[in-house]
Design an enzyme around this catalytic site. Structure first.
Site, PDB file in Angstrom:
ATOM      1  CG  ASN A 169      -2.867  -2.814   7.957  1.00  0.00           C
ATOM      2  OD1 ASN A 169      -3.182  -2.452   6.825  1.00  0.00           O
ATOM      3  ND2 ASN A 169      -2.961  -2.001   9.012  1.00  0.00           N
ATOM      4  CE1 TYR A 211       4.192   3.319   1.430  1.00  0.00           C
ATOM      5  CE2 TYR A 211       3.676   3.670  -0.893  1.00  0.00           C
ATOM      6  CZ  TYR A 211       3.295   3.275   0.374  1.00  0.00           C
ATOM      7  OH  TYR A 211       2.007   2.833   0.584  1.00  0.00           O
ATOM      8  CE  LYS A 268       3.621  -0.289   1.596  1.00  0.00           C
ATOM      9  NZ  LYS A 268       2.981  -1.007   2.723  1.00  0.00           N
ATOM     10  CB  THR A 281      -5.960   5.111   6.510  1.00  0.00           C
ATOM     11  OG1 THR A 281      -4.889   5.828   5.880  1.00  0.00           O
ATOM     12  CG2 THR A 281      -6.405   3.974   5.607  1.00  0.00           C
TER      13      THR A 281
END
Length: 268
Positions: A94, A159, A163, A194
């Site tokens: 994660n 980024y 991913k 988050t």
């Protein structure tokens, strides 16, 4: 398919577990009887979570303060589990982060650390823990990726690319081990509450697709583990959006993503 009812007696390792999605994975796995190894950069937060999990669910919890953006960290983590005789049967990768802005103005060191964390650390951990699961004929690996994996994203170029690598790797390895008793899954959150800056950066996206909560992401992942899917997007609106961007002409998708990220990340 993976049966979550068989978690008692299993030890799960969760990275990025000090808060958000990682902490929710740890809580839900402990609730189902799994012992835990929880990993993050914040030792204090890990210890607080570990105390809660031990008290609430009666499971064993080991903590490991570690920065997985450091090159040797995945190897060190694996060696720590071997040294202590801890057999990992459920792995949640994660830990992740984002660096945004124009590529022409990017800090090479910052981007390299992000790519190390988002992709290399995930691949390295999978390669190290997977053989044991395959030899035992049982296990699960869940990679928390991102809805950004499905389309190149201006101002979040590295980024999204990091991913996308994990998405591709997860699906390929999932097919390799199909029938071995090991489940490999990529779960793709959209904008999730988050406390990270991604909620601000992708505020426009959240207006269209909504804000998700960590518990939504974990529920989506657990449901998908009971299927034959190698990849799942959290939230119906995000699933529809990623499906749409893959069907549009590439130039149209790029222009759309630039509009979403440009106001907060273009630097102009």
């Amino acid at each position: 398919m993976y049966d979550l009812a068989r978690l008692p007696g299993t030890t799960a390792l969760v990275t990025g577990a000090s808060g958000g999605i990682g902490a929710e994975f740890a809580r839900r796995l402990a609730q189902r009887g799994a012992d835990l190894v929880i990993v993050a950069r914040s030792g204090d937060k890990l210890e607080t979570l570990a105390s809660f999990l031990r008290s609430a669910y009666g499971v064993r919890v080991w903590t490991e303060k570690l920065d997985l953006s450091e090159t040797d960290a995945p190897r060190d983590l694996f060696e720590q589990t071997v040294e202590h005789g801890i057999e990992i049967g459920f792995l949640v990768n994660n830990a992740g982060g984002g660096v945004g802005g124009p590529a022409a103005k990017a800090d090479p060191a910052g981007v390299a650390a992000m790519v190390q964390l988002n992709s290399h650390a995930v691949v390295d951990s999978m390669i190290r823990f997977l053989p044991g699961m395959v030899s035992r004929g049982r296990g699960a690996i869940v990679n928390v990726v991102s809805a950004s994996a499905f389309q190149p994203t201006p101002y979040l170029a590295a980024y999204a690319a990091s991913k996308a690598m994990v998405q591709s790797f997860t699906q390929a390895v999932g097919e390799e081990v199909a029938g071995s008793g090991v489940r490999v899954l990529a779960v793709h959150p959209g904008v999730t509450v988050t406390g990270q800056r991604s909620e601000e950066i992708l505020g426009v996206m959240a207006k269209f697709c909504g804000l998700r909560q960590p518990e939504h992401v974990v529920t989506t992942a657990f449901r998908a583990l009971g299927s034959r899917k190698f990849s799942v997007v959290d939230g119906r609106r995000y699933s529809l959006f990623t499906g749409l961007t893959q069907r549009l002409p590439a130039r149209t998708t790029l222009a759309l993503m630039r509009r979403i990220t440009g106001k907060t990340l273009s630097g102009v």
